[in-house]
Design an enzyme around this catalytic site. Structure first.
Site, PDB file in Angstrom:
ATOM      1  CD  GLU A 295     -26.411  -5.684   2.650  1.00 12.96           C
ATOM      2  OE1 GLU A 295     -26.796  -5.970   1.505  1.00 12.96           O
ATOM      3  OE2 GLU A 295     -26.778  -4.664   3.253  1.00 12.96           O
ATOM      4  CG  HIS A 324       2.673   4.907   6.888  1.00 13.20           C
ATOM      5  ND1 HIS A 324       3.990   5.064   7.256  1.00 13.20           N
ATOM      6  CD2 HIS A 324       2.682   4.606   5.555  1.00 13.20           C
ATOM      7  CE1 HIS A 324       4.759   4.895   6.188  1.00 13.20           C
ATOM      8  NE2 HIS A 324       3.985   4.616   5.144  1.00 13.20           N
ATOM      9  CE  LYS A 438     -33.328  -1.361   3.895  1.00 16.34           C
ATOM     10  NZ  LYS A 438     -33.667  -1.776   2.537  1.00 16.34           N
TER      11      LYS A 438
HETATM   12  O1  PA5 Z   1     -27.811  -4.975  -1.362  1.00 18.24           O
HETATM   13  C1  PA5 Z   1     -28.922  -4.651  -1.008  1.00 18.24           C
HETATM   14  O2  PA5 Z   1     -29.938  -5.325  -1.295  1.00 18.24           O
HETATM   15  C2  PA5 Z   1     -29.118  -3.383  -0.219  1.00 18.24           C
HETATM   16  O3  PA5 Z   1     -27.920  -2.754   0.037  1.00 18.24           O
HETATM   17  C3  PA5 Z   1     -30.037  -2.413  -0.988  1.00 18.24           C
HETATM   18  O4  PA5 Z   1     -29.427  -2.118  -2.216  1.00 18.24           O
HETATM   19  C4  PA5 Z   1     -30.251  -1.137  -0.195  1.00 18.24           C
HETATM   20  O5  PA5 Z   1     -30.805  -1.442   1.060  1.00 18.24           O
HETATM   21  C5  PA5 Z   1     -31.157  -0.189  -0.946  1.00 18.24           C
HETATM   22  O6  PA5 Z   1     -32.407  -0.767  -1.174  1.00 18.24           O
HETATM   23  P1  PA5 Z   1     -33.421  -0.098  -2.227  1.00 18.24           P
HETATM   24  O7  PA5 Z   1     -32.809  -0.250  -3.580  1.00 18.24           O
HETATM   25  O8  PA5 Z   1     -34.693  -0.852  -2.096  1.00 18.24           O
HETATM   26  O9  PA5 Z   1     -33.568   1.347  -1.828  1.00 18.24           O
END
Ligand code: PA5
Length: 469
Positions: A295, A324, A438
């Site tokens: 990310e 394996h 989303k």
């Molecule tokens: O790293 C990130 O920003 C995402 O993985 C969020 O943690 C994830 O989308 C969850 O978002 P939220 O805490 O708003 O539910």
């Protein structure tokens, strides 16, 4: 016992070991040092300017204090602790639990120092259904920690709605209030609104700290504290690593070296980064790392707005299991990967193999030997085999696995990611590509305001029989 240390061993990426075609020469390393020092300085400056508050999490005493206060309030009678969250609101919790508590923690009362822990980071009806069936008559002994900065993430929100209804039905409004802790934004967002309205206990997701950088905040600390993990030690480990990762001397800074080596190989036809722990306890840390790396570094645009489409692909593997499954590819397939092993010197417990049966004298080499010796021998054997085929390998060496070591590891890879982001010239802290998915989910689930998007999705949603066999 001496203070636990983790170290990064990078000799086996060097040209002296795997040759100049695939390895890094001394001159190239020097060049990397010169290019990386400005990134270290910039990272330190961003921190001083308050732009990357995750770097100060090990020092914010109020977070650990608030977490301990909530833990003390809810601990009595709590037999099950359930995290509802996803991505950065779940992966760190899972990784801490797997690393620092025994494998049989949930099953064996003698092996656990707190409630059973369940982390739901999906919306699988069969998985959740099975859990609800089990937990239905234990609700008064179960605490639900809903973790969502926004509160609008469909996965977490949907789970929360299920649990809320169940609690309200079975235990009433008081029960709902008693059994739920919300970890969310201090002021804004859907979950904050709900929590304030229902007077839930709350903990804070710190401002400016993205989910994937939040494990050392109340996001990761409450489940850890509830399950008997020493959160002070965890934070102290992170602080200890901070000292090293702040150094502007490239060769003294493990995050800088790690980032530079990863960047170098990405630019030289090795865009895949495999993390392979040789310890089951460390296996979920590579899942946590996978999100952090993917990310943060997978981006279309650079900081100037140019199209760059960069991003090393993180892959998780587990030694010895994946020897394996994957090693055939890793050795004989394209030489497009950098390997990072995680190796433990001293395991907190060990197992000795029994004697060989008389009919199988060929097993006598194992008889009486320690399992830890075999595991580490297999790590070295795999590394040797990869080096034989000129595949670059690094190792993060853990003296042992404890809260300090895990805090050090987390901080090391977080700062590695920041420095790598600067080397790639991208913003490591946003995730614009996650948003469309989303929003498309909102559209498909009929959320008001997303009608236009729902129309656009139709051609994908409608199955075209011409292409269905
Ligand atoms: O790293 C990130 O920003 C995402 O993985 C969020 O943690 C994830 O989308 C969850 O978002 P939220 O805490 O708003 O539910």
């Amino acid at each position: 016992m001496s203070e636990t240390k983790i170290s990064l061993y990078y000799k086996n990426v060097m040209a002296d070991v795997i040759g100049e075609e695939h390895g890094i020469t001394k001159a190239q390393l020097q060049d990397l040092a010169e290019k990386t020092v400005p990134a270290i300085v910039e990272c330190n400056n961003q921190r001083k300017a308050g732009k990357i508050p995750y770097r100060d999490l090990p020092y914010v005493e109020s977070y650990a204090k608030d977490v301990k206060a909530v833990a003390a309030e809810i601990k009595d009678g709590c037999e099950n602790f359930v995290v509802l969250g996803i991505g950065g609101s779940a992966l760190g919790n899972i990784a801490l639990q797997a690393a620092l508590n025994p494998y049989m923690y949930n099953m064996d009362e003698n092996q656990r120092k707190g409630p059973r822990l369940f982390v739901f980071d999906n919306v699988d009806p069969m998985q959740l259904g099975s859990f609800l069936h089990w937990v239905g008559d234990k609700l008064d002994k179960t605490i639900f920690n809903v973790i969502s900065k926004s509160g609008r993430t469909a996965e977490t929100a949907s789970q929360f709605l299920v649990i809320r209804e169940m609690l309200l039905e079975k235990l009433g409004a008081d029960g709902f209030q008693k059994q739920v802790v919300a970890t969310t934004d201090a002021n804004a967002g859907t979950m904050r609104k709900i929590a304030d309205d229902a007077k839930l206990r709350t903990l804070v997701v710190p401002d400016g700290v993205g989910g994937r950088f939040s494990v050392l905040s109340p996001v990761g600390l409450l489940s850890a504290a509830m399950c008997g993990i020493d959160i002070d030690e965890l934070l102290a480990g992170a602080a200890k690593m901070d000292e090293l990762c702040s150094k502007e001397d490239f060769f003294a800074n493990p995050a800088a070296i790690n980032a530079a080596i990863n960047w170098h190989f990405y630019n030289r036809q090795k865009p895949i980064s495999v993390m392979m722990p040789y310890s089951y306890a460390l296996k979920d840390l590579s899942d946590w790392y996978r999100q952090l790396w993917a990310e943060s570094l997978g981006k279309t645009k650079d900081l100037q707005g140019n199209d760059v489409f960069v991003g090393p692909t993180p892959v998780k593997a587990l030694g010895t299991t994946d020897q394996h499954s994957q090693v055939q590819l890793y050795r004989e397939g394209p030489n497009d990967k950098l390997f990072t092993f995680l190796q433990v010197s001293e395991f907190s417990s060990d197992v000795t193999m029994g004697a060989e049966p008389q009919v199988a004298p060929e097993l006598d080499y194992l008889a009486g030997q320690k399992m830890s010796k075999l595991l580490n021998a297999e790590k070295l054997a795999t590394e040797y085999a990869l080096l034989h085929d000129k595949r670059p390998c690094m190792t993060v060496l853990f003296d042992r696995i404890d809260a300090s070591a895990i805090g050090q590891f987390i901080y090391l890879f977080e700062v590695t990611t920041s420095i790598a982001g600067l080397l790639f010239g991208i913003d490591a802290y946003d995730q614009p590509a996650v948003e469309l998915g989303k929003e498309a989910t909102f559209a498909l689930m009929g959320r008001e305001g997303f009608e236009e998007l729902a129309e656009k999705i139709k051609p994908v949603a409608d199955i075209d029989g011409d292409y269905l066999i």
